[in-house]
Scaffold this active site. Structure first.
Site, short mmCIF file in Angstrom:
data_model
loop_
_atom_site.label_atom_id
_atom_site.label_comp_id
_atom_site.label_asym_id
_atom_site.label_seq_id
_atom_site.Cartn_x
_atom_site.Cartn_y
_atom_site.Cartn_z
N ASN A 125 -5.86 2.65 -2.62
CA ASN A 125 -5.73 2.36 -1.18
C ASN A 125 -4.75 3.30 -0.50
O ASN A 125 -3.76 3.72 -1.10
CB ASN A 125 -5.29 0.91 -0.96
CG ASN A 125 -6.41 -0.07 -1.23
OD1 ASN A 125 -7.50 0.32 -1.64
ND2 ASN A 125 -6.14 -1.34 -1.03
N ILE A 126 -4.99 3.56 0.76
CA ILE A 126 -4.16 4.52 1.49
C ILE A 126 -2.70 4.07 1.57
O ILE A 126 -1.79 4.90 1.62
CB ILE A 126 -4.73 4.76 2.91
CG1 ILE A 126 -4.06 5.98 3.55
CG2 ILE A 126 -4.60 3.51 3.76
CD1 ILE A 126 -4.72 6.44 4.82
N LYS A 127 -2.46 2.76 1.52
CA LYS A 127 -1.08 2.27 1.59
C LYS A 127 -0.26 2.70 0.40
O LYS A 127 0.96 2.86 0.48
CB LYS A 127 -1.06 0.74 1.71
CG LYS A 127 -1.64 0.03 0.51
CD LYS A 127 -1.69 -1.48 0.72
CE LYS A 127 -2.31 -2.17 -0.49
NZ LYS A 127 -2.42 -3.64 -0.31
N GLY A 128 -0.91 2.89 -0.76
CA GLY A 128 -0.26 3.49 -1.91
C GLY A 128 0.77 2.62 -2.59
O GLY A 128 0.73 1.39 -2.54
N GLU A 132 4.41 6.52 -1.99
CA GLU A 132 3.37 7.54 -2.00
C GLU A 132 2.06 6.98 -1.46
O GLU A 132 1.73 5.82 -1.71
CB GLU A 132 3.13 8.06 -3.43
CG GLU A 132 4.31 8.79 -4.02
CD GLU A 132 3.98 9.35 -5.40
OE1 GLU A 132 4.92 9.85 -6.05
OE2 GLU A 132 2.82 9.27 -5.81
#
Length: 247
Positions: A125-128, A132
């Site tokens: 997921n973009i939230k990482g 990161e």
């Protein structure tokens, strides 16, 4: 670095360690005595119960501090070292674009009955994770997150349909070594269905030993604390060697 080392507590080389555990005994003096007996049998001598706390009427949690005579031989340690450089997202993107001349396709999910997606989501997921961004953030990666409780046949079928370059599976449930059996089943299914043309197979989870990759039939095993950047950098490195593209 010294070859032979001992634990450090109050002074260098004093051998002092701290450990915690729970015993199925009611809290009290006899419970502390049981904890000390266990600590002595573990090689801690002398040992002290520095903390004990009841957990309901029948269990007690302990923290024990004591000295051990064991010595660590650094030459006998076997671990998986990072044989690849850690790249920034921009470096990953530029390398993939230059070498593959297309987006790298990554399929991920939790196989079997495992419904814990926190690990695979932290990587994809973009939230990482750990400050990161996840792989969805990388412009030159196309990420398909299948979520939880994905069957092995479904994973193989979807990976073939998407022409996946890499497949990431997460396993948190470990009762009766379910994570090992599920991963071995998955790798065997990919070998049978695709042979040498199978994608990179990567397994991850808190109970996996990175040294188990060969036993599990996968290309890499990542343990707890792995960051998206580590996975992205490995993908670039491994696919470069697999395709001969010099990634």
């Amino acid at each position: 670095m010294k070859r032979h080392i001992r634990p450090y507590g109050d002074t260098t080389g004093d051998g002092m360690i701290q450990t915690s555990f729970t015993l199925p005994v009611p809290h009290g003096p006899r419970a502390d005595g049981a904890a000390l007996q266990l600590a002595n049998k573990m090689g801690m001598d002398p040992a002290m119960v520095v903390h004990s706390k009841p957990i309901g009427p029948d269990f007690t949690f302990f923290v024990v501090y004591g000295s051990v005579k064991h010595i660590v031989d650094m030459d006998e340690i076997r671990v998986v070292e990072k044989e690849y450089p850690l790249l920034s997202p921009s470096e990953v993107n530029s390398t993939v674009k230059k070498s593959l001349r297309r987006k790298m396709v990554v399929v991920g999910g939790c196989i079997g009955t495992d419904a814990h997606t926190v690990g695979i989501d932290a990587i994809l997921n973009i939230k990482g994770f750990a400050g990161e961004k996840g792989l969805e953030y990388y412009r030159e990666l196309r990420v398909i997150n299948l979520g939880a409780q994905v069957s092995v046949p479904e994973l193989v079928k979807r990976s073939r349909a998407e022409k996946a370059d890499a497949v990431l599976v997460s396993q948190v449930v470990t009762q009766r070594d379910a994570h090992i059996h599920n991963t071995q089943e998955m790798s065997a299914a990919f070998r049978e269905a695709m042979g040498q043309k199978r994608p990179l197979l990567i397994a991850g989870g808190p109970r996996f030993d990175p040294l188990m990759a060969g036993e599990l039939g996968v290309d890499r095993v990542f343990g707890r604390g792995t960051t998206p950047g580590e996975v992205a950098s490995f993908l670039v490195h491994a696919l470069g060697h697999k395709t001969g593209a010099g990634v």
